[in-house]
Design a protein around this motif. Structure first.
Motif, PDB file in Angstrom:
ATOM      1  N   ARG A 193       0.851  -1.196   0.000  1.00  0.00           N
ATOM      2  CA  ARG A 193       0.000   0.000   0.000  1.00  0.00           C
ATOM      3  C   ARG A 193       0.889   1.250   0.000  1.00  0.00           C
ATOM      4  NH1 ARG A 193      -3.794  -2.868  -1.382  1.00  0.00           N
ATOM      5  NH2 ARG A 193      -5.495  -3.503  -0.016  1.00  0.00           N
ATOM      6  N   PRO A 194       1.499   1.569  -1.145  1.00  0.00           N
ATOM      7  CA  PRO A 194       2.463   2.674  -1.190  1.00  0.00           C
ATOM      8  C   PRO A 194       1.866   4.054  -0.907  1.00  0.00           C
ATOM      9  CG  PRO A 194       2.109   1.764  -3.384  1.00  0.00           C
ATOM     10  CD  PRO A 194       1.381   0.884  -2.422  1.00  0.00           C
ATOM     11  N   MET A 195       0.573   4.211  -1.015  1.00  0.00           N
ATOM     12  CA  MET A 195      -0.037   5.527  -0.782  1.00  0.00           C
ATOM     13  C   MET A 195      -0.474   5.708   0.679  1.00  0.00           C
ATOM     14  SD  MET A 195       0.447   6.796  -3.670  1.00  0.00           S
ATOM     15  CE  MET A 195      -0.369   8.346  -3.510  1.00  0.00           C
ATOM     16  N   ALA A 196      -0.340   4.679   1.486  1.00  0.00           N
ATOM     17  CA  ALA A 196      -0.757   4.777   2.889  1.00  0.00           C
ATOM     18  C   ALA A 196       0.224   5.661   3.661  1.00  0.00           C
ATOM     19  CB  ALA A 196      -0.832   3.395   3.518  1.00  0.00           C
ATOM     20  N   PRO A 197      -0.278   6.507   4.547  1.00  0.00           N
ATOM     21  CA  PRO A 197       0.602   7.356   5.360  1.00  0.00           C
ATOM     22  C   PRO A 197       1.489   6.512   6.281  1.00  0.00           C
ATOM     23  CG  PRO A 197      -1.694   8.083   5.516  1.00  0.00           C
ATOM     24  CD  PRO A 197      -1.702   6.773   4.792  1.00  0.00           C
ATOM     25  N   ALA A 198       2.679   7.011   6.533  1.00  0.00           N
ATOM     26  CA  ALA A 198       3.663   6.293   7.345  1.00  0.00           C
ATOM     27  C   ALA A 198       3.115   5.939   8.736  1.00  0.00           C
ATOM     28  CB  ALA A 198       4.947   7.105   7.466  1.00  0.00           C
ATOM     29  N   ALA A 199       2.371   6.852   9.341  1.00  0.00           N
ATOM     30  CA  ALA A 199       1.835   6.588  10.684  1.00  0.00           C
ATOM     31  C   ALA A 199       0.852   5.429  10.668  1.00  0.00           C
ATOM     32  CB  ALA A 199       1.171   7.841  11.247  1.00  0.00           C
ATOM     33  N   ARG A 200       0.057   5.334   9.626  1.00  0.00           N
ATOM     34  CA  ARG A 200      -0.900   4.223   9.528  1.00  0.00           C
ATOM     35  C   ARG A 200      -0.191   2.904   9.242  1.00  0.00           C
ATOM     36  NH1 ARG A 200      -5.532   5.478   5.697  1.00  0.00           N
ATOM     37  NH2 ARG A 200      -6.348   3.542   6.554  1.00  0.00           N
ATOM     38  N   LEU A 201       0.872   2.962   8.437  1.00  0.00           N
ATOM     39  CA  LEU A 201       1.671   1.757   8.182  1.00  0.00           C
ATOM     40  C   LEU A 201       2.304   1.256   9.479  1.00  0.00           C
ATOM     41  CD1 LEU A 201       3.428   2.827   4.864  1.00  0.00           C
ATOM     42  CD2 LEU A 201       1.659   1.061   5.094  1.00  0.00           C
ATOM     43  N   ALA A 202       2.849   2.181  10.267  1.00  0.00           N
ATOM     44  CA  ALA A 202       3.488   1.811  11.535  1.00  0.00           C
ATOM     45  C   ALA A 202       2.477   1.205  12.505  1.00  0.00           C
ATOM     46  CB  ALA A 202       4.178   3.028  12.147  1.00  0.00           C
ATOM     47  N   ALA A 203       1.295   1.795  12.574  1.00  0.00           N
ATOM     48  CA  ALA A 203       0.260   1.269  13.475  1.00  0.00           C
ATOM     49  C   ALA A 203      -0.191  -0.120  13.035  1.00  0.00           C
ATOM     50  CB  ALA A 203      -0.925   2.233  13.535  1.00  0.00           C
ATOM     51  N   ALA A 204      -0.359  -0.310  11.733  1.00  0.00           N
ATOM     52  CA  ALA A 204      -0.754  -1.624  11.220  1.00  0.00           C
ATOM     53  C   ALA A 204       0.338  -2.656  11.506  1.00  0.00           C
ATOM     54  CB  ALA A 204      -1.041  -1.545   9.722  1.00  0.00           C
ATOM     55  N   ALA A 205       1.590  -2.256  11.350  1.00  0.00           N
ATOM     56  CA  ALA A 205       2.708  -3.171  11.631  1.00  0.00           C
ATOM     57  C   ALA A 205       2.758  -3.530  13.111  1.00  0.00           C
ATOM     58  CB  ALA A 205       4.021  -2.541  11.185  1.00  0.00           C
ATOM     59  N   GLU A 206       2.484  -2.563  13.978  1.00  0.00           N
ATOM     60  CA  GLU A 206       2.435  -2.850  15.428  1.00  0.00           C
ATOM     61  C   GLU A 206       1.356  -3.872  15.727  1.00  0.00           C
ATOM     62  OE1 GLU A 206       3.653  -1.326  18.538  1.00  0.00           O
ATOM     63  OE2 GLU A 206       4.414   0.606  17.882  1.00  0.00           O
ATOM     64  N   ARG A 207       0.184  -3.688  15.139  1.00  0.00           N
ATOM     65  CA  ARG A 207      -0.911  -4.631  15.393  1.00  0.00           C
ATOM     66  C   ARG A 207      -0.569  -6.020  14.869  1.00  0.00           C
ATOM     67  NH1 ARG A 207      -3.833   0.147  14.291  1.00  0.00           N
ATOM     68  NH2 ARG A 207      -4.037  -0.388  12.081  1.00  0.00           N
ATOM     69  N   LEU A 208       0.019  -6.091  13.677  1.00  0.00           N
ATOM     70  CA  LEU A 208       0.335  -7.392  13.101  1.00  0.00           C
ATOM     71  C   LEU A 208       1.421  -8.119  13.897  1.00  0.00           C
ATOM     72  CD1 LEU A 208       0.190  -6.675   9.262  1.00  0.00           C
ATOM     73  CD2 LEU A 208      -1.369  -8.096  10.615  1.00  0.00           C
ATOM     74  N   THR A 209       2.452  -7.409  14.319  1.00  0.00           N
ATOM     75  CA  THR A 209       3.506  -8.073  15.091  1.00  0.00           C
ATOM     76  C   THR A 209       2.990  -8.491  16.462  1.00  0.00           C
ATOM     77  OG1 THR A 209       4.426  -5.929  15.786  1.00  0.00           O
ATOM     78  CG2 THR A 209       5.430  -6.996  13.853  1.00  0.00           C
ATOM     79  N   ALA A 210       2.122  -7.681  17.065  1.00  0.00           N
ATOM     80  CA  ALA A 210       1.525  -8.064  18.346  1.00  0.00           C
ATOM     81  C   ALA A 210       0.610  -9.285  18.173  1.00  0.00           C
ATOM     82  CB  ALA A 210       0.744  -6.893  18.945  1.00  0.00           C
ATOM     83  N   LEU A 211      -0.161  -9.293  17.103  1.00  0.00           N
ATOM     84  CA  LEU A 211      -1.009 -10.442  16.812  1.00  0.00           C
ATOM     85  C   LEU A 211      -0.157 -11.694  16.625  1.00  0.00           C
ATOM     86  CD1 LEU A 211      -3.727 -11.790  16.081  1.00  0.00           C
ATOM     87  CD2 LEU A 211      -3.364 -10.984  13.720  1.00  0.00           C
ATOM     88  N   LEU A 212       0.918 -11.564  15.879  1.00  0.00           N
ATOM     89  CA  LEU A 212       1.793 -12.705  15.641  1.00  0.00           C
ATOM     90  C   LEU A 212       2.389 -13.236  16.940  1.00  0.00           C
ATOM     91  CD1 LEU A 212       3.135 -14.665  13.752  1.00  0.00           C
ATOM     92  CD2 LEU A 212       4.850 -12.934  13.245  1.00  0.00           C
ATOM     93  N   GLU A 213       2.834 -12.338  17.810  1.00  0.00           N
ATOM     94  CA  GLU A 213       3.374 -12.785  19.105  1.00  0.00           C
ATOM     95  C   GLU A 213       2.311 -13.516  19.916  1.00  0.00           C
ATOM     96  OE1 GLU A 213       5.795 -10.296  21.645  1.00  0.00           O
ATOM     97  OE2 GLU A 213       6.365  -9.096  19.909  1.00  0.00           O
ATOM     98  N   GLY A 214       1.112 -12.966  19.962  1.00  0.00           N
ATOM     99  CA  GLY A 214       0.040 -13.609  20.720  1.00  0.00           C
ATOM    100  C   GLY A 214      -0.342 -14.961  20.140  1.00  0.00           C
ATOM    101  N   LEU A 215      -0.455 -15.037  18.824  1.00  0.00           N
ATOM    102  CA  LEU A 215      -0.790 -16.312  18.189  1.00  0.00           C
ATOM    103  C   LEU A 215       0.321 -17.336  18.400  1.00  0.00           C
ATOM    104  CD1 LEU A 215      -2.377 -15.071  14.848  1.00  0.00           C
ATOM    105  CD2 LEU A 215      -3.548 -16.234  16.749  1.00  0.00           C
TER     106      LEU A 215
END
Length: 193
Positions: free
Chosen positions: A139-161
């Motif tokens: 998603r190259p048009m996504a703002p950096a802050a939204r990319l960072a937040a999505a990455a935080e959620r995904l890495t946290a989800l991965l750790e929990g799973l």
């Protein structure tokens, strides 16, 4: 044959995965690695040094098994690469189980150890930035802050799973399916303005 340092770090990851950080005893680590306790102290100075280097080792090892590619295989598109990097953290292999368990033990111990907490925070930040960069390729048009937040959620989800999978709460296939759903949800959210 692996270098002594590598043998010690492999042994440290095994012992931490099996007994936890609090259960890490230098004498047991030396026996597991087939070296003397003096050699461990020579290379790593103290218990904190062992933990810091083990954290680096498991991060490097995870990067190797999540980014390894068959040179004959066609290149992955950005979405496939993102999925592969995240899903390879949920594979039923001894190396991944050991790495994930050791990471979880280090994460839990960081609650009580400020030095380890700082090292783990840095390692987590690097991981989040790497995932954000992969999301940005999809998603190259996504703002950096939204990319960072999505990455935080995904890495946290991965750790929990990962912890649920390792502790028997979910099967690896179900954990992977949940992770795939999380990736799709985050990408859909990033596609909205």
């Amino acid at each position: 044959m692996a270098s002594r340092n590598t043998r010690i770090l492999e042994a440290a990851a095994r012992v931490i995965a099996r007994r936890g950080v609090r259960g890490l005893r230098v004498e047991e680590l030396a026996a597991e690695a087939g070296v003397s306790t003096g050699l461990i102290y020579y290379h790593f100075k103290d218990r904190t040094g062992i933990l810091r280097h083990t954290l680096e080792f498991i991060n490097d090892r995870a990067e190797r098994y999540t980014t390894a590619r068959d040179p004959e295989a066609p290149p992955l598109d950005p979405r496939e690469e993102l999925q592969q990097v995240l899903l390879l953290e949920l594979q039923d292999s001894e190396e991944v189980r050991e790495n994930s368990a050791a990471w979880g033990e280090l994460r839990a111990s960081a609650v009580f150890d400020p030095a380890l907490r700082e090292d783990l925070a840095r390692a987590t930040l690097v991981w989040v930035q790497e995932v954000a960069a992969l999301l940005g390729q999809v998603r190259p048009m996504a703002p950096a802050a939204r990319l960072a937040a999505a990455a935080e959620r995904l890495t946290a989800l991965l750790e929990g799973l990962s912890m649920r999978w390792l502790s028997g709460g979910v099967g690896v296939d179900h954990a992977r399916a949940l992770m795939e759903s999380g990736i799709e949800a985050e990408l859909a959210g990033l596609g909205q303005r």
